[in-house]
Motif scaffolding. Structure first.
Motif, PDB file in Angstrom:
ATOM      1  N   LEU A  50      17.283  29.665   6.010  1.00 40.26           N
ATOM      2  CA  LEU A  50      16.656  29.051   4.547  1.00 40.26           C
ATOM      3  C   LEU A  50      16.559  27.380   4.497  1.00 40.26           C
ATOM      4  O   LEU A  50      16.734  26.861   5.664  1.00 40.26           O
ATOM      5  CB  LEU A  50      18.107  29.118   4.003  1.00 40.26           C
ATOM      6  CG  LEU A  50      18.815  30.707   4.017  1.00 40.26           C
ATOM      7  CD1 LEU A  50      20.443  30.825   3.749  1.00 40.26           C
ATOM      8  CD2 LEU A  50      17.719  31.813   2.553  1.00 40.26           C
ATOM      9  N   VAL A 103      18.586  24.590  -0.649  1.00 38.03           N
ATOM     10  CA  VAL A 103      18.739  26.103  -0.914  1.00 38.03           C
ATOM     11  C   VAL A 103      20.484  26.278  -0.175  1.00 38.03           C
ATOM     12  O   VAL A 103      21.316  25.994  -1.318  1.00 38.03           O
ATOM     13  CB  VAL A 103      17.935  26.879  -0.841  1.00 38.03           C
ATOM     14  CG1 VAL A 103      19.003  28.596  -1.045  1.00 38.03           C
ATOM     15  CG2 VAL A 103      16.703  27.188  -1.279  1.00 38.03           C
ATOM     16  N   ALA A 152      22.435  23.062  -1.961  1.00 36.36           N
ATOM     17  CA  ALA A 152      22.875  23.177  -2.916  1.00 36.36           C
ATOM     18  C   ALA A 152      23.870  24.135  -2.650  1.00 36.36           C
ATOM     19  O   ALA A 152      24.897  24.284  -3.694  1.00 36.36           O
ATOM     20  CB  ALA A 152      22.024  23.718  -3.383  1.00 36.36           C
ATOM     21  N   ILE A 153      23.596  25.077  -2.569  1.00 34.25           N
ATOM     22  CA  ILE A 153      24.587  26.194  -2.471  1.00 34.25           C
ATOM     23  C   ILE A 153      25.689  26.148  -1.717  1.00 34.25           C
ATOM     24  O   ILE A 153      27.391  25.885  -2.193  1.00 34.25           O
ATOM     25  CB  ILE A 153      24.793  27.599  -1.763  1.00 34.25           C
ATOM     26  CG1 ILE A 153      23.040  28.294  -2.731  1.00 34.25           C
ATOM     27  CG2 ILE A 153      25.387  28.965  -1.781  1.00 34.25           C
ATOM     28  CD1 ILE A 153      22.619  29.568  -2.055  1.00 34.25           C
ATOM     29  N   ILE A 179      23.930  27.960  -8.849  1.00 38.11           N
ATOM     30  CA  ILE A 179      23.913  28.651  -7.851  1.00 38.11           C
ATOM     31  C   ILE A 179      23.008  30.056  -7.333  1.00 38.11           C
ATOM     32  O   ILE A 179      22.443  30.298  -7.400  1.00 38.11           O
ATOM     33  CB  ILE A 179      25.950  28.665  -6.738  1.00 38.11           C
ATOM     34  CG1 ILE A 179      25.845  27.117  -6.578  1.00 38.11           C
ATOM     35  CG2 ILE A 179      25.243  29.453  -5.954  1.00 38.11           C
ATOM     36  CD1 ILE A 179      27.303  27.591  -7.142  1.00 38.11           C
ATOM     37  N   LEU A 181      19.629  29.150  -7.720  1.00 37.80           N
ATOM     38  CA  LEU A 181      18.621  28.907  -6.437  1.00 37.80           C
ATOM     39  C   LEU A 181      18.937  30.212  -5.651  1.00 37.80           C
ATOM     40  O   LEU A 181      17.863  30.438  -4.673  1.00 37.80           O
ATOM     41  CB  LEU A 181      19.295  27.688  -5.553  1.00 37.80           C
ATOM     42  CG  LEU A 181      19.449  26.736  -6.547  1.00 37.80           C
ATOM     43  CD1 LEU A 181      20.523  25.348  -5.531  1.00 37.80           C
ATOM     44  CD2 LEU A 181      17.924  26.089  -5.764  1.00 37.80           C
ATOM     45  N   ALA A 182      19.870  30.734  -5.265  1.00 41.68           N
ATOM     46  CA  ALA A 182      20.005  32.413  -4.505  1.00 41.68           C
ATOM     47  C   ALA A 182      18.538  33.235  -4.922  1.00 41.68           C
ATOM     48  O   ALA A 182      18.171  34.191  -4.125  1.00 41.68           O
ATOM     49  CB  ALA A 182      21.212  32.722  -4.366  1.00 41.68           C
ATOM     50  N   GLN A 222      15.377  32.058  -4.045  1.00 45.50           N
ATOM     51  CA  GLN A 222      14.967  32.053  -2.210  1.00 45.50           C
ATOM     52  C   GLN A 222      14.612  33.655  -1.711  1.00 45.50           C
ATOM     53  O   GLN A 222      14.418  33.555  -1.162  1.00 45.50           O
ATOM     54  CB  GLN A 222      16.530  31.536  -1.757  1.00 45.50           C
ATOM     55  CG  GLN A 222      16.480  31.695  -0.567  1.00 45.50           C
ATOM     56  CD  GLN A 222      15.643  30.596   0.315  1.00 45.50           C
ATOM     57  OE1 GLN A 222      14.650  29.987  -0.449  1.00 45.50           O
ATOM     58  NE2 GLN A 222      14.394  31.657   1.399  1.00 45.50           N
ATOM     59  N   HIS A 239      11.499  34.528  -2.661  1.00 44.27           N
ATOM     60  CA  HIS A 239      10.511  33.859  -1.855  1.00 44.27           C
ATOM     61  C   HIS A 239      10.677  34.327  -0.980  1.00 44.27           C
ATOM     62  O   HIS A 239       9.619  34.822   0.609  1.00 44.27           O
ATOM     63  CB  HIS A 239      10.539  32.134  -2.107  1.00 44.27           C
ATOM     64  CG  HIS A 239      10.261  31.324  -1.423  1.00 44.27           C
ATOM     65  ND1 HIS A 239       9.290  30.918  -1.715  1.00 44.27           N
ATOM     66  CD2 HIS A 239       9.041  31.266  -0.146  1.00 44.27           C
ATOM     67  CE1 HIS A 239       8.088  30.072  -1.030  1.00 44.27           C
ATOM     68  NE2 HIS A 239       8.162  31.056   0.234  1.00 44.27           N
TER      69      HIS A 239
END
Length: 108
Positions: free
Chosen positions: A54, A58, A61-62, A98, A101-102, A105, A108
């Motif tokens: 990852l 990301v 941040a998580i 969070i 962001l998850a 990801q 993507h």
């Protein structure tokens, strides 16, 4: 292994180590001190493993958000630390960040 699962286990180890750090009383209590050392070692190893799969932004941040929420809630549950409206609002805002962001990801 799923990188998000790896990261989740890393965060659990980090939260456990952080809570044990408070219980270790300046690293003078052997049991909690051992949890601190093993917990942070495991957490960093698994965090680095998740970074192989990852993006670092990301992961971090998580890691930071969930770790802070876990430590704050653990402190309240285990050590009787105060939970107030501002703390709950901050946790909710972090949880939303969070989730975004998850989701970004996964797309993507």
């Amino acid at each position: 292994m799923n990188p998000f699962l790896t990261l989740a286990v890393a965060i659990g180890a980090e939260i456990s180590a952080t809570l044990a750090l408070k219980a270790a009383d300046g690293l003078t209590k052997p049991g909690p001190t051992l949890v601190v050392v093993l917990g942070y070692g495991t957490a960093l190893w698994l965090m680095s493993t998740s970074m192989d799969m990852l993006p670092i932004g990301v992961v971090y941040a998580i890691w930071a958000g969930v770790g802070m929420v876990g430590a704050a809630l653990g402190g309240a549950l285990l050590f009787g630390e105060v939970v107030n409206v501002a703390m709950i609002a901050g946790i909710a805002i972090i949880a939303c960040g969070i989730a975004v962001l998850a989701a970004a990801q996964v797309q993507h």
